[in-house]
Design a protein around this motif. Sequence first.
Motif: not given
Lengths: 114, 110
Positions: A45-71
């Motif tokens: 199950q895809l949870l999050f997707y990122s194409v660059g620093i700070g760019q996060i796409s959330s695919e499923v609503p839940q109590n999880l989060s993602a971050s991309r502080p570096q490349d």
Amino acid sequence: SQTIHQWPATLVQPVGSPLSLECTVEGTSNPNLYWYRQAAGRGLQLLFYSVGIGQISSEVPQNLSASRPQDRQFILSSKKLLLSDSGFYLCAWSPPYRALYEQYFGPGTRLTVT
Amino acid sequence: QQPVQSPQAVILREGEDAVINCSSSKALYSVHWYRQKHGEAPVFLMILLKGGEQKGHDKISASFNEKKQQSSLYLTASQLSYSGTYFCGTELSNTGKLIFGQGTTLQVKP
């Protein structure tokens, strides 16, 4: 060559505790990064997707989060874990500038919420 | 929209052939195939993009039908190392985001 790392490999956490899983990629720049969850005996199950620093796409609503502080660093977090958060968490990367490239998976983190 | 894989499970003897199907109700941009051994991460097998395309390496090949709604994975003269769970991952458009099927478990016995 490119390498993807994930840690920890296994984790046992009580309900209500916080979570931080880390994924890093070596040998490439500006990769697309993904977080997947796999419940026991189930599909990915895809949870999050990122194409660059700070760019996060959330695919499923839940109590999880993602971050991309570096490349090449992707972090999956939760403030309070639920029993249903148990599973096999996989980080993956693909080359940038999307043009039909395969995804490469890390070794995964097996999370058990008790 | 999750693609449907069939069969759910297959048991083979070494040297036998198998076909795994992946179907979508909508036309797809691409189909990816992965194999996952128990307790390990999925490993990429191949991508299909064009309708009517067929590709493969060694004794594992795949096809993508003309309507781009079904893909099949062919395992010929199976080996013990082919055992695992096979997943198709589908893209509806060129986004890089895959929706995976529920998986097909393949067990090859000596």
